[in-house]
Structure formats: C-alpha cells, structure tokens
Design a protein around this motif. Structure first.
Motif, PDB file in Angstrom:
ATOM      1  N   GLU A 165       0.525  -1.537   0.279  1.00 44.81           N
ATOM      2  CA  GLU A 165       0.416   0.034  -0.297  1.00 44.81           C
ATOM      3  C   GLU A 165       0.723   1.478  -0.217  1.00 44.81           C
ATOM      4  OE1 GLU A 165      -2.920   0.902   3.383  1.00 44.81           O
ATOM      5  OE2 GLU A 165      -4.081   1.008   1.765  1.00 44.81           O
ATOM      6  N   ILE A 166       0.673   1.985  -0.779  1.00 41.86           N
ATOM      7  CA  ILE A 166       1.157   2.933  -1.177  1.00 41.86           C
ATOM      8  C   ILE A 166       0.753   4.642  -0.765  1.00 41.86           C
ATOM      9  CG2 ILE A 166       2.883   4.641  -2.977  1.00 41.86           C
ATOM     10  CD1 ILE A 166       3.484   1.969  -2.606  1.00 41.86           C
ATOM     11  N   LEU A 167      -0.627   4.948  -1.025  1.00 39.37           N
ATOM     12  CA  LEU A 167      -1.567   5.238  -0.762  1.00 39.37           C
ATOM     13  C   LEU A 167      -2.557   4.980   0.216  1.00 39.37           C
ATOM     14  CD1 LEU A 167      -2.629   7.747  -4.064  1.00 39.37           C
ATOM     15  CD2 LEU A 167      -0.226   8.006  -2.633  1.00 39.37           C
ATOM     16  N   ARG A 168      -2.270   5.431   1.959  1.00 35.25           N
ATOM     17  CA  ARG A 168      -3.720   5.630   2.614  1.00 35.25           C
ATOM     18  C   ARG A 168      -4.080   6.346   2.648  1.00 35.25           C
ATOM     19  NH1 ARG A 168       0.385   1.427   5.079  1.00 35.25           N
ATOM     20  NH2 ARG A 168       2.052   1.857   4.193  1.00 35.25           N
ATOM     21  N   GLY A 169      -5.287   6.504   1.655  1.00 33.15           N
ATOM     22  CA  GLY A 169      -6.619   7.611   2.345  1.00 33.15           C
ATOM     23  C   GLY A 169      -6.021   8.699   1.788  1.00 33.15           C
ATOM     24  N   ILE A 170      -6.137   9.527   1.033  1.00 34.34           N
ATOM     25  CA  ILE A 170      -6.072  10.551   0.045  1.00 34.34           C
ATOM     26  C   ILE A 170      -7.697  11.813  -0.155  1.00 34.34           C
ATOM     27  CG2 ILE A 170      -5.273  12.129  -1.039  1.00 34.34           C
ATOM     28  CD1 ILE A 170      -2.430  10.748  -2.247  1.00 34.34           C
ATOM     29  N   ASP A 171      -6.952  12.496   0.402  1.00 26.54           N
ATOM     30  CA  ASP A 171      -8.100  13.905   0.744  1.00 26.54           C
ATOM     31  C   ASP A 171      -8.328  14.701   0.234  1.00 26.54           C
ATOM     32  OD1 ASP A 171     -10.733  11.942   2.202  1.00 26.54           O
ATOM     33  OD2 ASP A 171      -9.249  11.977   3.362  1.00 26.54           O
ATOM     34  N   LEU A 172      -8.339  15.041  -1.240  1.00 25.86           N
ATOM     35  CA  LEU A 172      -8.126  16.630  -1.957  1.00 25.86           C
ATOM     36  C   LEU A 172      -8.755  17.223  -2.833  1.00 25.86           C
ATOM     37  CD1 LEU A 172      -5.478  18.639  -1.677  1.00 25.86           C
ATOM     38  CD2 LEU A 172      -5.079  16.517  -4.351  1.00 25.86           C
ATOM     39  N   GLU A 173      -9.535  18.229  -2.702  1.00 26.10           N
ATOM     40  CA  GLU A 173     -10.563  18.972  -3.265  1.00 26.10           C
ATOM     41  C   GLU A 173     -10.085  19.900  -4.299  1.00 26.10           C
ATOM     42  OE1 GLU A 173     -13.498  20.290  -1.455  1.00 26.10           O
ATOM     43  OE2 GLU A 173     -14.595  18.143  -1.130  1.00 26.10           O
ATOM     44  N   VAL A 174     -10.097  20.200  -5.452  1.00 33.88           N
ATOM     45  CA  VAL A 174      -9.180  21.552  -6.345  1.00 33.88           C
ATOM     46  C   VAL A 174     -10.270  22.106  -7.323  1.00 33.88           C
ATOM     47  CG1 VAL A 174      -7.737  22.149  -8.076  1.00 33.88           C
ATOM     48  CG2 VAL A 174      -7.068  20.114  -6.576  1.00 33.88           C
ATOM     49  N   GLY A 175     -10.580  23.730  -7.371  1.00 32.26           N
ATOM     50  CA  GLY A 175     -11.358  23.874  -7.898  1.00 32.26           C
ATOM     51  C   GLY A 175     -10.740  24.186  -9.347  1.00 32.26           C
ATOM     52  N   PRO A 176     -11.483  24.883 -10.418  1.00 31.42           N
ATOM     53  CA  PRO A 176     -11.256  25.617 -11.488  1.00 31.42           C
ATOM     54  C   PRO A 176      -9.897  27.070 -11.081  1.00 31.42           C
ATOM     55  CG  PRO A 176     -13.941  25.335 -11.144  1.00 31.42           C
ATOM     56  CD  PRO A 176     -12.985  24.551 -10.198  1.00 31.42           C
ATOM     57  N   GLY A 177      -8.741  26.804 -11.574  1.00 27.72           N
ATOM     58  CA  GLY A 177      -8.057  27.486 -11.739  1.00 27.72           C
ATOM     59  C   GLY A 177      -6.951  27.610 -10.795  1.00 27.72           C
ATOM     60  N   GLU A 178      -7.251  27.042  -9.656  1.00 25.88           N
ATOM     61  CA  GLU A 178      -6.594  27.074  -8.418  1.00 25.88           C
ATOM     62  C   GLU A 178      -5.311  25.927  -8.560  1.00 25.88           C
ATOM     63  OE1 GLU A 178      -9.793  26.923  -5.538  1.00 25.88           O
ATOM     64  OE2 GLU A 178      -8.673  24.605  -5.429  1.00 25.88           O
ATOM     65  N   VAL A 179      -3.970  27.004  -8.163  1.00 22.45           N
ATOM     66  CA  VAL A 179      -2.754  25.483  -8.344  1.00 22.45           C
ATOM     67  C   VAL A 179      -2.805  25.211  -6.839  1.00 22.45           C
ATOM     68  CG1 VAL A 179      -0.459  26.146  -8.452  1.00 22.45           C
ATOM     69  CG2 VAL A 179      -1.515  27.286  -9.658  1.00 22.45           C
ATOM     70  N   HIS A 180      -2.763  23.800  -6.662  1.00 20.00           N
ATOM     71  CA  HIS A 180      -2.283  23.238  -5.768  1.00 20.00           C
ATOM     72  C   HIS A 180      -0.629  22.923  -5.468  1.00 20.00           C
ATOM     73  CE1 HIS A 180      -6.652  22.904  -3.454  1.00 20.00           C
ATOM     74  NE2 HIS A 180      -6.916  23.587  -4.804  1.00 20.00           N
ATOM     75  N   ALA A 181       0.130  22.715  -4.329  1.00 22.14           N
ATOM     76  CA  ALA A 181       1.419  23.210  -4.505  1.00 22.14           C
ATOM     77  C   ALA A 181       0.983  20.800  -3.170  1.00 22.14           C
ATOM     78  CB  ALA A 181       2.224  23.217  -4.028  1.00 22.14           C
ATOM     79  N   ILE A 182       2.079  20.065  -3.806  1.00 21.42           N
ATOM     80  CA  ILE A 182       1.942  18.852  -3.020  1.00 21.42           C
ATOM     81  C   ILE A 182       3.367  18.812  -2.966  1.00 21.42           C
ATOM     82  CG2 ILE A 182       1.696  16.586  -2.326  1.00 21.42           C
ATOM     83  CD1 ILE A 182      -0.771  16.825  -4.190  1.00 21.42           C
ATOM     84  N   MET A 183       3.689  18.590  -1.034  1.00 27.66           N
ATOM     85  CA  MET A 183       5.407  18.525  -1.018  1.00 27.66           C
ATOM     86  C   MET A 183       5.113  17.398  -0.234  1.00 27.66           C
ATOM     87  SD  MET A 183       5.772  22.168  -0.671  1.00 27.66           S
ATOM     88  CE  MET A 183       7.767  22.503  -0.149  1.00 27.66           C
ATOM     89  N   GLY A 184       6.524  16.835   0.241  1.00 26.88           N
ATOM     90  CA  GLY A 184       6.450  15.134   1.205  1.00 26.88           C
ATOM     91  C   GLY A 184       7.924  15.051   0.783  1.00 26.88           C
ATOM     92  N   PRO A 185       8.403  14.217   1.581  1.00 21.42           N
ATOM     93  CA  PRO A 185       9.810  13.531   1.301  1.00 21.42           C
ATOM     94  C   PRO A 185       9.918  12.368   0.783  1.00 21.42           C
ATOM     95  CG  PRO A 185       8.759  13.035   3.376  1.00 21.42           C
ATOM     96  CD  PRO A 185       7.979  13.711   2.882  1.00 21.42           C
ATOM     97  N   ASN A 186      10.459  11.435   0.526  1.00 24.25           N
ATOM     98  CA  ASN A 186      10.975  11.094  -0.541  1.00 24.25           C
ATOM     99  C   ASN A 186      10.094   9.322  -0.161  1.00 24.25           C
ATOM    100  OD1 ASN A 186      12.503  12.262  -2.498  1.00 24.25           O
ATOM    101  ND2 ASN A 186      14.797  11.263  -1.023  1.00 24.25           N
ATOM    102  N   GLY A 187       9.311   9.506  -1.058  1.00 25.50           N
ATOM    103  CA  GLY A 187       8.940   7.448  -0.373  1.00 25.50           C
ATOM    104  C   GLY A 187       7.465   8.365   0.508  1.00 25.50           C
TER     105      GLY A 187
END
Lengths: 482, 258
Positions: B21-43
């Motif tokens: 299991e790599i993804l363990r329950g992601i929640d995310l909402e993106v509206g039109p025109g929005e820029v979302h950055a996703i950061m995080g360590p390796n792995g």
C-alpha cells in the motif's frame, strides 16, 4: 489482462490479407525430384544445352550435400520428394505474347494484390515482372525500357534471347555448388527476372518483380540476375505473397547482382510470404541466397529488406567488395511474430582497397517469435584502408519472444577499421503510458514506437515501398505484452 | 465552493503496487483555476498520487473515489482521461527513438481533437501553433527535428513537457517534480512557461520536493504528504515553514486536509 495485452491480441487476430487462392488450370510436373524432372523442366523451357548441363551438375552435387543445421531455427524435416518442382498456369494457345493475351484470371489475381499489370494503371515510374508459381506471366514497360537499352525480362526469355549474357553471369556470384538451397535452386529453378543495364545508363524507372505462390504442394525456386555495366544505375524492388495453407511450402530463391566500375545497384525487398497462423501452422519456409559482387572500382551495392512474412526466414544478402573503393550496404528490418523464426543478416567480404560497408539491422520480436541476426564482416589481407560499421538493434514486444545477435568478424589487415554496436530494448510500459497519457491509443502507440525504431531503414526504401512497409508492419504486429 | 463547482474531488484514495500500500487515504479538493502544491519527503507517495490520477496501470486503486468534473475518473483509461483534459508532466519524460518530437505531439493533439469531435489540425496549422507555444519555454527550432526526448538534456526534457502541455491545453495539469534536476536558469524558464499557462479555467497540481519551485510558481494551497496521506494543508506560508523546520517536524503535527 491489461489493456496493452488486449490491444496486442487484437492486432494478432488481424488476417493475412493476401491469403486467397486463384483457381486456374496449371501445368505441373510429377511430384518429386530426379534427373528426369530436371530434364522435363529444361525441356518445357526449351533451354539450350548449357543450361541443362548446369542444372544437372547442380543436381548431382546437391545429392552429395546435407541440409544446413547451424541456423537458429527449428522445423520438421523437409521431404524433398514430396514437393512439386514446377507448376505454371496453363497457357491458352501459344502463351501470351503481350498483356492483352495474358489470362484475365491472372491479371485479376495480381490486381487483387494491388499490382495491376495494365501499364496505364501502374504508377508510371515502376516496371513490373509478375511471377506466378514457376513462371513469369507478364513484364510491363518493356518497350520503354528497351529504348534506354535496358533489358528487363523473365529469366526464361533472357535464356532464349540473350544466352551469351546469361552464360557469362549465371552462377558467377553464387556458384551452383554454393550451398544446399542455392544448389537445389540451380537444379530446378523455373523462372525469375533478368536485368541488364548497359554502360552509362541510368535506368529510367524503378524495376520490380512480384512473386506469387499459388499452387499447393509446390516449391517456388526463382532466380534473379542483375548486371549493371560500367557507370550505370538501377533500383530494383521485390515483393512477395502466398495463399494461406496449412502445409508449409518451400521457397528457395537465388539472387545474383553484378556491379562493374562505378555502377550502382539498389535492391529493395518487402517480403510478406504467408507467415503461418497464430498457432504456427503453415507458412512459407524461405531459404534464400542473395549475393552481390561489387566487382568494379567504386561500384556500390545496397540491400534493403523488410522481412515480415514466412514461417522461417533464412537469408543473408551479402556483398563481395572486390573493386577498390567499392561500397556495400545492408539495411534490414525483420519482424517475427506468433511462431515465426528468422535467422537473417549479411556478409560483407572486403577484398579491394578502401572498401566500405555499412550494416544496419533492426529486429523486432513479438509473440513467440525468434529473431536472430547473423552477420559476417571479413576483411581480407589486401583490403587496405577498409572500413565497416555495424549496428544491430533488437526490439522485444512481450516476454515470450527472443532476440539473438551473432556477429562474426574476421580481420586480416591492420589498417582497416571495424565497428560494431548492438542494443536490445523492450517496448516499455513507460513508453506506452507516455503515449496514452497524451491521448494516443495503445494500438497507435505500438505502431508509432515500432515504426520509429525502423525509421533509419525505411528511409532507404523508395517512397511507395516505404509507405507499404509501414502499413505492413502495423498489420503484422502480433503477440502480447505480459 | 460547492461540490458541483469543483474540478477534482479525491476521497479516501488508497492504492497499492505489487500488494504494497502506497496511498493510504488521500482527500483533496481542487477548484477550477487553482494551483495546489503537494510537497513531502521521498517515498511519501507524491508521484504515485500523480500517476494514479493519470491512470497508470502499475498501481491498483483499492479504495476511495475520484470525481473529475463530476464523473468517475477511475473508470476511465489513460487516453480517456487525456481527452477529458488531464495532462501529466512526467518526472522522467520517456524517450521514443525515431519518432519526431512534433510528429508525436501532432498525433497526440489530433487524437484528442478527434475524440472530442473537433477538426484535426493539418501540418501547417499545427506548425504555426507549435512555433507559438515553443516561445513560452524558449525552445529553439532544433527541437522540431529531433526524436521525442532522445538525447535531450534534463532541462530540455522538462521544457519539452511544458511545451506539450501548452499545445495540448489541459483543464487539469499535474506537474510531477518538474523542478528536479534543473539548474536555476532552467528552473526559471520552466516556471515562467508554467505561469504563462495559468488561467481561471486551468487547475494545476504541482508536485515538488523543494520549496524553491514555489518561489516562482506561487500556489493557492500547499499540502504536505507523509506516509501515503495528506498530513497538513495550508496557504503558501506552509511551504516556507517546511523549508525552515523540515518534513519530520511538520509531519509530526498531523492535520486533516481541508
């Protein structure tokens, strides 16, 4: 099954589109091989004495030979007594003197293959010799070519009309004793094409021969001889197809090319013999000897082949670089699919000084296909300053197929240069995903990647052929990933 | 923002590769025109998330849902997602020897246009469009004659991705570590190309390891991933906090994504 595997399976199930049979009355000799059969073939062709002698010498030599076993292909033993060695569409009356007299069934058969023989329907730049089973049925544009001094006819006709030329060059590049299949061909060959380009003439159009096997249980043994005199140029194309049959059929051809001083011969093949079905049943056994002698100073012989058909392909179009500054080239795409096997490559024999050769081989394996490149680069002692560059690339689709590279290099002159590069790659899931993420379907992506892999070879083909080759390749892609 | 206005809604997304299991329950909402950055360590699962959104079959979605413009994104093949307007700039753009860069892109664009019921572009019109978009990432004409990504430097590959994005004109662009392996000049070029493509109709998910990229591409929201989940979300200042404190400390304070 992933979608990639599915798409490839769908491609697998595409039909071989040249698999039809033409219903035509044939003149055949009895099954089997012996001196009487050879005499009969020679008599049917009304050949001069020297031809029969040559055939018989070949046959007697053949009896002492063993079928080669060194190639990397597997097949059950061939029963040479179970083959019909001559089958010709029965001529109505005296045999056709012009296109108007050719049996309409034959014209229809070639039309269906996309090779209309009526001159007005042809692209004006290409003359065709159409070979059906054992004989040439028509040659187009003969008059126009004759005006330029070019002889382009069936081999049988050349034997009748130009016996001196035939006698001088027949077997001068591939002797009757050369190898098991070439020797068999020398004994029983029935027809083929003959080309003679006189001194200083640039052949005004592309010449082509279209080979069609139709009859059942027959072998096809044709022979092509091309002679390019000093300073002449010719581009020659060869295409071939056969009906779909459950039984394997033998095709053992010989091609000899002779290029004199500053002459240039460009020989292109798109081989699409019936490859057998998805289970490996049926298909043509293609054992072919092709060799060119670049005899003259600065002469050039260039082979380009696209091999997509046949159950077994065994062929090594070669160049003997005799003249100083002679050039030899070999450009090849070989695709094996389902249970097809190919052992193909080239031989470049450097004899003259400053001779140069280039080998570019692209092998594609899919399904259970086995693809072997086998090549020899030989630099003789006197070939000072000679150079060879070889590049062999293999592309694998799926994980049940195989690619093998067997280069042989013999160098006997210290001033020469030989380079060999080889690579093996697999159409990756990452490449496919990159394409599909951009909106390209998997099927189109596979075609695109394979065509890209072959681009350097395709660009050597005359344009009309290049388009045909690309289409053929995407149709022939079979097998599955994963 | 109401649900129907959202461009992308990811809910409790789980994904595995080879049973892990790599993804363990992601929640995310993106509206039109929005820029979302996703950061995080390796792995932490950033790249996996990007590839799952684009439809890579290597990963198996085991739980959760993704709605894109109100429809079930996970039911679509990668090319159907492309038709719907999803584009991913690859972290490692793939080489396709012998296939011309522009030929590839025209094939892609026309495949999209055809599936959308639009007229395909002929070679001349396409070339005009391509030349105009090449300027956005300062690509010179020598790019046009080369094979897809073959022999490209790292920076050229990344510029090529943004050039493709400009031509394909997506509704949702996912940039997977577009800054990795770039020197500062190349980073500026790529970022200015991306910025020129920002619009009220186009959302972007910008995946990056470093805060550096976000100095040039300023996000509306920043999310921090850890261990297959989004562990914190905030405004652009969150990126700076990460830069100062490091991932370990920030991850320690888990907060639900918005």
């Amino acid at each position: 099954m992933s979608t990639s595997a599915k798409t490839l399976q769908e491609l697998t199930n595409r039909q071989y589109k040249h698999g039809f049979v033409t219903d035509i009355e044939a003149d055949t000799v009895p099954r089997g091989l012996n001196e009487d059969v050879i005499r009969l073939i020679s008599a049917k062709k009304n050949e001069p004495e020297f031809m029969l002698d040559w055939r018989l010498k070949a046959y007697r030599h053949w009896l002492t030979m063993k079928e080669p076993r060194w190639q990397n292909v597997r097949y059950p033993p061939i029963d040479y007594q179970d083959i019909v060695y001559y089958s010709a569409p029965k001529p109505k009356g005296q045999g056709p003197k012009s296109l108007e007299e050719v049996d309409p069934e034959l014209l229809k058969a070639f039309e269906k293959l996309g090779i209309p023989l009526e001159e007005q329907k042809r692209l004006s730049g290409v003359a065709v010799d159409a070979v059906f089973d054992s004989v040439s049925v028509a040659t187009t544009f003969k008059e126009k070519l004759a005006k330029a001094g070019v002889i382009f006819s069936s081999f049988s006709e050349a034997v009748q009309k130009h016996p001196d030329l035939v006698k001088k060059y027949l077997g001068s590049v591939v002797p009757y004793s050369d190898n098991f299949f070439a020797t068999l061909n020398s004994a029983v060959f029935s027809d083929g094409s003959f080309v003679y380009i006189p001194k200083g003439v640039r052949c005004p159009m592309e010449l082509s021969t279209y080979f069609r096997i139709n009859a059942e249980n027959t072998g096809q043994f044709e022979r092509t001889l091309i002679v390019a005199e000093e300073g002449s140029y010719v581009s020659y194309l060869e295409g071939c197809t056969a009906p779909m049959r459950d039984k394997n059929q033998l095709h053992a051809a010989v091609v000899e090319l002779v290029a004199l001083d500053n002459a240039q011969i460009k020989y292109s093949t798109v081989q699409n013999w019936y490859p057998g079905d998805a289970q490996g049943k049926g298909g043509i056994y293609n054992f072919v000897t092709k060799r060119g002698a670049a005899r003259g100073r600065a002469s050039k012989i260039s082979w380009t082949q696209v091999e997509t058909g046949s159950a077994i392909t065994w062929k090594y179009p070669s160049v003997i670089l005799q003249g100083d500054d002679a050039v030899g080239e070999f450009h090849s795409v070989a695709l094996t699919n389902n249970y097809q096997q190919a052992d193909t490559g080239t031989k470049m024999i450097h004899i003259g000084k400053n001779t140069r050769s280039t080998i570019l081989s692209k092998g594609i394996s899919a399904g259970h296909g086995q693809n072997t490149y086998r090549g020899l680069v030989k630099i003789q002692k006197g070939a000072t300053g000679s150079r060879n560059y070889t590049q062999c690339d293999s592309l694998l689709l799926g994980n049940r197929c195989g690619a093998h590279t067997m280069p042989y290099i013999e160098v006997k002159n210290t001033s020469s240069q030989v380079e060999h590069e080889a690579s093996t790659s697999k159409i990756g899931e990452d490449q496919l995903f990159y394409c599909t993420q951009r909106g390209i379907s998997e099927e189109d992506a596979v075609s695109m990647i394979v065509n890209g892999f072959c681009r350097e070879v395709f660009k050597e083909l005359p344009m009309e052929f290049a388009v045909e080759a690309q289409k053929l390749l995407s149709v022939s892609l079979e097998g599955s990933i994963g | 923002m109401t649900r129907s206005e959202l461009l992308l809604r990811v809910k409790d997304l789980h994904a595995t590769v080879g049973g892990k299991e790599i993804l363990r329950g992601i929640d995310l909402e993106v509206g039109p025109g929005e820029v979302h950055a996703i950061m995080g360590p390796n792995g932490s699962g950033k790249s996996t998330f990007a590839q799952v959104l684009a439809g890579r079959e290597t990963f198996e979605v085991t739980k959760g849902e993704v709605l894109y413009q109100g429809q079930d994104l996970l039911a679509l093949s990668p090319e159907e997602r492309a038709v719907a307007g999803i584009f991913m700039a690859f972290q490692y753009p793939v080489e396709i020897p012998g296939v011309g860069n522009l030929y590839f892109l025209r094939t892609a664009l026309n495949a999209l246009r055809k599936r959308r019921g639009e007229e395909e572009l002929d070679a001349m019109d396409f070339l005009a469009l391509a030349k105009q978009k090449m300027k956005l990432v300062a690509m010179d004409e020598s790019f046009t004659g080369r094979s897809v990504n073959e022999g490209f430097s790292g920076g050229e590959k990344k510029r090529n991705e943004i050039f493709q994005m400009a031509v394909l004109d997506p509704r949702l662009a996912i940039l997977d570590e577009t800054d990795s392996g770039l020197d500062i000049d190349a980073l500026r070029t790529v970022a200015s190309g991306v910025n020129s493509l920002r619009s009220k109709d186009r959302a972007m998910i910008v995946i990056t390891h470093y805060q550096r990229l976000l100095e040039y591409i300023v996000p509306d929201r920043v999310h921090v991933m850890g261990n297959g989940r989004i562990v914190r979300s905030g405004g652009r200042e969150l990126a700076l906090e990460l830069e100062q404190k490091g991932y370990a400390q920030v991850e320690g304070r888990r907060e639900a994504a918005r």
